[in-house]
Design a protein around this motif. Structure first.
Motif, PDB file in Angstrom:
ATOM      1  N   ASN A 140       0.914  -1.273  -0.035  1.00  0.00           N
ATOM      2  CA  ASN A 140       0.018   0.002  -0.014  1.00  0.00           C
ATOM      3  C   ASN A 140       0.894   1.245   0.143  1.00  0.00           C
ATOM      4  O   ASN A 140       1.355   1.726   1.030  1.00  0.00           O
ATOM      5  CB  ASN A 140      -0.836   0.107   1.223  1.00  0.00           C
ATOM      6  CG  ASN A 140      -1.996   0.997   1.100  1.00  0.00           C
ATOM      7  OD1 ASN A 140      -2.147   1.984   0.191  1.00  0.00           O
ATOM      8  ND2 ASN A 140      -2.722   1.220   2.248  1.00  0.00           N
ATOM      9  N   GLY A 141       1.302   1.568  -1.151  1.00  0.00           N
ATOM     10  CA  GLY A 141       2.411   2.596  -1.205  1.00  0.00           C
ATOM     11  C   GLY A 141       3.640   2.108  -0.551  1.00  0.00           C
ATOM     12  O   GLY A 141       4.222   1.494  -1.181  1.00  0.00           O
ATOM     13  N   SER A 142       3.978   2.896   0.179  1.00  0.00           N
ATOM     14  CA  SER A 142       5.466   2.567   0.709  1.00  0.00           C
ATOM     15  C   SER A 142       5.386   1.568   2.028  1.00  0.00           C
ATOM     16  O   SER A 142       6.364   1.024   2.505  1.00  0.00           O
ATOM     17  CB  SER A 142       6.206   3.713   1.385  1.00  0.00           C
ATOM     18  OG  SER A 142       5.247   4.491   2.620  1.00  0.00           O
ATOM     19  N   GLN A 143       4.138   1.325   2.489  1.00  0.00           N
ATOM     20  CA  GLN A 143       3.928   0.340   3.539  1.00  0.00           C
ATOM     21  C   GLN A 143       3.617  -1.127   3.081  1.00  0.00           C
ATOM     22  O   GLN A 143       2.637  -1.237   2.116  1.00  0.00           O
ATOM     23  CB  GLN A 143       2.768   0.795   4.400  1.00  0.00           C
ATOM     24  CG  GLN A 143       3.205   2.235   4.979  1.00  0.00           C
ATOM     25  CD  GLN A 143       1.877   2.644   6.041  1.00  0.00           C
ATOM     26  OE1 GLN A 143       0.863   2.189   5.708  1.00  0.00           O
ATOM     27  NE2 GLN A 143       2.264   3.435   6.901  1.00  0.00           N
ATOM     28  N   GLN A 144       3.868  -2.180   3.881  1.00  0.00           N
ATOM     29  CA  GLN A 144       3.409  -3.516   3.625  1.00  0.00           C
ATOM     30  C   GLN A 144       2.530  -3.933   4.632  1.00  0.00           C
ATOM     31  O   GLN A 144       2.796  -3.758   5.680  1.00  0.00           O
ATOM     32  CB  GLN A 144       4.598  -4.560   3.378  1.00  0.00           C
ATOM     33  CG  GLN A 144       5.232  -4.605   2.145  1.00  0.00           C
ATOM     34  CD  GLN A 144       6.099  -5.449   1.990  1.00  0.00           C
ATOM     35  OE1 GLN A 144       6.527  -6.086   3.126  1.00  0.00           O
ATOM     36  NE2 GLN A 144       6.778  -5.745   0.661  1.00  0.00           N
TER      37      GLN A 144
END
Length: 196
Positions: A140-144
């Motif tokens: 999710n963008g830069s997050q997992q």
């Protein structure tokens, strides 16, 4: 002007003793300047905008995500205060535990069988099993974030409602029924009290 005299005086001044003293004085001045700038810059920032600092603190508090208990309490309080005959309401809900999340996972099972023959004609079968489990994540963008299969909501242990107007038996009964209905809890877990 006699350049030789100036050169000698310069050599005397730049002797080892004087150079060490000059370096020490310069180091002290640099440290003093750094401390001075840090102290006065920080104090001027806090003096010039104390309201802004307080606003930032309030914004951080407001942006804090509510716990499940707080979210339930807020929703219940809002709905109960709109009921006829009810004034201000305070609600407290206790939960058994937090939510339980069951993530999706990839499981790989492997079985290795080895057959060994010894010189006397005996045969041995060796079997080894291994299992590897990895949690499935989504980007999710830069997050997992883990992919959630199921989320189990916590059980409600008890509910206390303190409300203006609860001294009226009809209002108290309506509050009691509303809490039981919306939270799907048995009656022995709900208590309604009049507010001072």
């Amino acid at each position: 002007m006699d350049f030789s005299k100036i050169g000698e005086k310069l050599k005397d001044f730049v002797s080892k003793k004087h150079v060490a003293n000059i370096i020490v004085v310069m180091a002290v001045l640099v440290i003093a300047l750094i401390a001075y700038s840090d102290f006065f810059v920080k104090s001027s920032n806090t003096k010039s905008s104390p309201g802004k600092l307080q606003d930032d603190v309030l914004v951080q508090t407001a942006n804090r995500e509510l716990t499940e208990e707080e979210a339930l309490e807020k929703k219940l309080k809002t709905i109960l205060e709109t009921m006829r005959g009810v004034g201000r309401v305070e609600v407290m809900i206790t939960l058994e535990m937090g939510s339980e999340i069951i993530p999706a996972s990839n499981t790989v099972n492997s079985i290795d069988t080895t057959e060994e023959k010894d010189s006397s004609g005996g045969v041995r079968l060796m079997t080894s099993q291994s299992s590897t489990q990895n949690i499935v994540t989504s980007n999710n963008g830069s997050q997992q974030k883990p992919l959630v299969l199921k989320e189990i909501k916590p059980q409600i242990n008890g509910v206390i409602v303190v409300a203006e107007g609860a001294e009226n038996i009809e209002v108290k009964a309506e509050l009691y029924d509303a809490v039981k209905t919306v939270l799907q809890v048995p009656g022995h877990k709900v208590q309604i009290y009049p507010k001072n």
